[in-house]
Design a protein around this motif. Structure first.
Motif, PDB file in Angstrom:
ATOM      1  N   UNK A 224       0.837  -1.207   0.000  1.00  0.00           N
ATOM      2  CA  UNK A 224       0.000   0.000   0.000  1.00  0.00           C
ATOM      3  C   UNK A 224       0.866   1.248   0.000  1.00  0.00           C
ATOM      4  N   UNK A 225       1.840   1.305   0.899  1.00  0.00           N
ATOM      5  CA  UNK A 225       2.640   2.533   1.030  1.00  0.00           C
ATOM      6  C   UNK A 225       3.614   2.710  -0.127  1.00  0.00           C
ATOM      7  N   UNK A 226       4.118   1.616  -0.681  1.00  0.00           N
ATOM      8  CA  UNK A 226       5.115   1.722  -1.748  1.00  0.00           C
ATOM      9  C   UNK A 226       4.492   2.007  -3.112  1.00  0.00           C
ATOM     10  N   UNK A 227       3.316   1.456  -3.356  1.00  0.00           N
ATOM     11  CA  UNK A 227       2.754   1.520  -4.710  1.00  0.00           C
ATOM     12  C   UNK A 227       1.348   2.081  -4.761  1.00  0.00           C
ATOM     13  N   UNK A 228       0.446   1.511  -3.968  1.00  0.00           N
ATOM     14  CA  UNK A 228      -0.972   1.799  -4.152  1.00  0.00           C
ATOM     15  C   UNK A 228      -1.346   3.242  -3.869  1.00  0.00           C
ATOM     16  N   UNK A 229      -0.729   3.882  -2.866  1.00  0.00           N
ATOM     17  CA  UNK A 229      -1.105   5.258  -2.547  1.00  0.00           C
ATOM     18  C   UNK A 229      -0.721   6.216  -3.674  1.00  0.00           C
ATOM     19  N   UNK A 230       0.225   5.840  -4.497  1.00  0.00           N
ATOM     20  CA  UNK A 230       0.575   6.659  -5.657  1.00  0.00           C
ATOM     21  C   UNK A 230      -0.239   6.254  -6.876  1.00  0.00           C
ATOM     22  N   UNK A 231      -0.470   4.938  -7.040  1.00  0.00           N
ATOM     23  CA  UNK A 231      -1.202   4.454  -8.204  1.00  0.00           C
ATOM     24  C   UNK A 231      -2.671   4.842  -8.175  1.00  0.00           C
ATOM     25  N   UNK A 232      -3.230   5.094  -7.001  1.00  0.00           N
ATOM     26  CA  UNK A 232      -4.662   5.358  -6.909  1.00  0.00           C
ATOM     27  C   UNK A 232      -5.069   6.599  -7.688  1.00  0.00           C
ATOM     28  N   UNK A 233      -4.202   7.603  -7.763  1.00  0.00           N
ATOM     29  CA  UNK A 233      -4.540   8.795  -8.534  1.00  0.00           C
ATOM     30  C   UNK A 233      -3.374   9.336  -9.352  1.00  0.00           C
ATOM     31  N   UNK A 234      -2.288   8.549  -9.432  1.00  0.00           N
ATOM     32  CA  UNK A 234      -1.159   8.960 -10.247  1.00  0.00           C
ATOM     33  C   UNK A 234      -0.289  10.033  -9.635  1.00  0.00           C
ATOM     34  N   UNK A 235      -0.474  10.328  -8.367  1.00  0.00           N
ATOM     35  CA  UNK A 235       0.341  11.343  -7.688  1.00  0.00           C
ATOM     36  C   UNK A 235       1.420  10.647  -6.877  1.00  0.00           C
TER      37      UNK A 235
END
Length: 449
Positions: A224-235
């Motif tokens: 979640x912290x490495x990938x998903x929090x950035x992938x969720x909106x591209x930020x």
């Protein structure tokens, strides 16, 4: 028990998954039979009344398998390369098929939303599609056109009644209807509760030995912290910054910590995390449904005390808070304060699962005098139950909790809200009964919808 290969897959796959990866932890290994979920009945009802149903919840909570039970065909958009290519050309290409048709992880291709809507408008038939998603799409504007066409269903990790830990002797629905409750001791120990807190309600991890399950949840949160929090909106977001915010949230589980408190707690001696940065992280985590704060209840009061409207902080599952803190049953045994907060979060998770089946919501109460009640379950019809959560069940603990509930009940203007259906103390262990003062004592291992 799962075989070694399956266990290894479940254990390490969270390190590999992302919003667009070929791994989907909501799909159970074939040798694991489907465990009925509380939302099964709700999904049936929604499919009978809507052209499409959107099933939302955090990764690995079981959305795909639940949707599969009532679907006649499927498209797994996170693993099917051919389907991904088809959607890129024309999203309508993946819609034909036996119905209900499951469109799994639809949010990775948000353009599907309007195509499903148009299909529902054209045919005007119930039960055409089931869309599952583990994140709210970045472009939320396209979703507003679903009014009257899409039903919505929230899924969460498994409650104790779903995972077979609860004996299901006490029904929340009956409690809301004013029933008197009593139950035998479900046999849970403090060690059992610690195990449940760190293992969590993730269907794919339930078959693992506890150390492996604990590691799997940690890896899940790491993804979640490495990938998903950035992938969720591209930020792009700093994984280390997300990690310390997750730790701070975990330390403040089941409290009303303000954003500024979380930011201060997450900051190190040489760096300061800005409040707006924490707010952005929390927003991303909410869209991933990793955190789910408990809103404040706002009844009419007889007194002049002011209501506090801030939420209490909770993860979707207490195991996520335990993972952020790297908690184990062994170190929780030495820190009963933290264990008590995580146990409260487990109770809130279960109440939310059961309340949803009763057309009810869960909130909390806090006023300017410092009076707090951990959870208020309220139905759409207006019935309500006030709940205090206590890990221990000594006479002193129960007396204090009962006095708090009675004090709170006396402040609610029942001429407008109505009398409570019940005042209840949810405890970790022991028997269920009604005290002479009318307050219910309910072991968590007895609760069910």
């Amino acid at each position: 028990m799962l075989d070694i290969l399956t266990a290894a897959t479940l254990l390490f796959s969270p390190l590999l998954i992302s919003l667009s990866s070929p791994w989907n932890l909501d799909i159970l290994p074939s040798e694991m039979s489907y465990v009925p979920r509380v939302v099964d009945a709700e999904l049936t009802t929604l499919l009978a009344a809507n052209g499409a149903v959107v099933v939302e919840g955090p990764k690995a909570c079981g959305k795909t398998e639940t949707a599969r039970q009532q679907s006649a065909s499927e498209v797994l958009l996170d693993v099917d390369a051919n389907a991904q290519q088809a959607v890129a050309v024309d999203p309508a290409l993946v819609l034909p098929g036996d119905r209900p048709r499951l469109l799994d992880e639809w949010q990775s291709h948000p353009a599907l939303w309007n195509h499903v809507r148009r299909s529902v408008d054209a045919e005007r038939q119930p039960g055409m599609y089931v869309l599952t998603g583990s994140a709210v799409p970045a472009d939320d504007a396209t979703r507003h056109t679903g009014a009257g066409r899409f039903g919505r269903l929230r899924m969460r990790p498994m409650a104790l009644a779903e995972s077979g830990v609860s004996n299901r002797e006490v029904s929340l629905r009956e409690l809301l209807n004013g029933a008197t409750t009593q139950s035998p001791d479900p046999g849970l120990t403090v060690d059992d509760l610690m195990e449940e807190v760190v293992r969590g309600g993730w269907p794919g991890f339930r078959g693992l030995e506890r150390p492996a399950a604990t590691r799997a949840v940690r890896d899940y949160l790491d993804q979640v912290r490495r990938t998903d929090v950035s992938a969720v909106d591209g930020i792009r977001r700093d994984p280390e910054g997300v990690r310390v915010v997750l730790q701070s949230l975990a330390r403040h589980t089941a409290t009303s910590a303000k954003l500024t408190t979380i930011a201060r707690d997450a900051s190190g001696p040489d760096s300061r995390i800005k409040d707006e940065t924490v707010a952005a992280y929390l927003s991303a985590l909410e869209r991933l449904m990793i955190v789910e704060d408990l809103p404040a209840w706002a009844p009419h009061l007889r007194s002049s005390y002011q209501l506090r409207t801030g939420p209490t902080r909770h993860f979707a599952d207490p195991s996520l808070a335990a993972a952020a803190l790297r908690a184990t049953p062994e170190n929780l045994l030495a820190d009963f304060n933290t264990f008590g907060l995580l146990f409260e979060s487990l109770v809130v998770r279960d109440l939310r699962v059961y309340a949803q089946a009763c057309d009810a919501t869960v909130s909390h109460y806090r006023d300017s005098s410092g009076l707090e009640v951990d959870a208020i379950v309220t139905t759409d019809a207006g019935a309500w139950v006030a709940v205090e959560v206590k890990l221990g069940s000594s006479a002193e603990v129960l007396d204090a909790a009962a006095a708090n509930l009675r004090k709170f009940s006396g402040r609610v203007d029942t001429s407008k809200r109505g009398e409570p259906a019940a005042l209840a103390i949810v405890v970790g262990t022991g028997y269920g009964y009604v005290r002479p003062d009318g307050v219910h004592v309910i072991p968590i291992g007895t609760l069910a919808p």
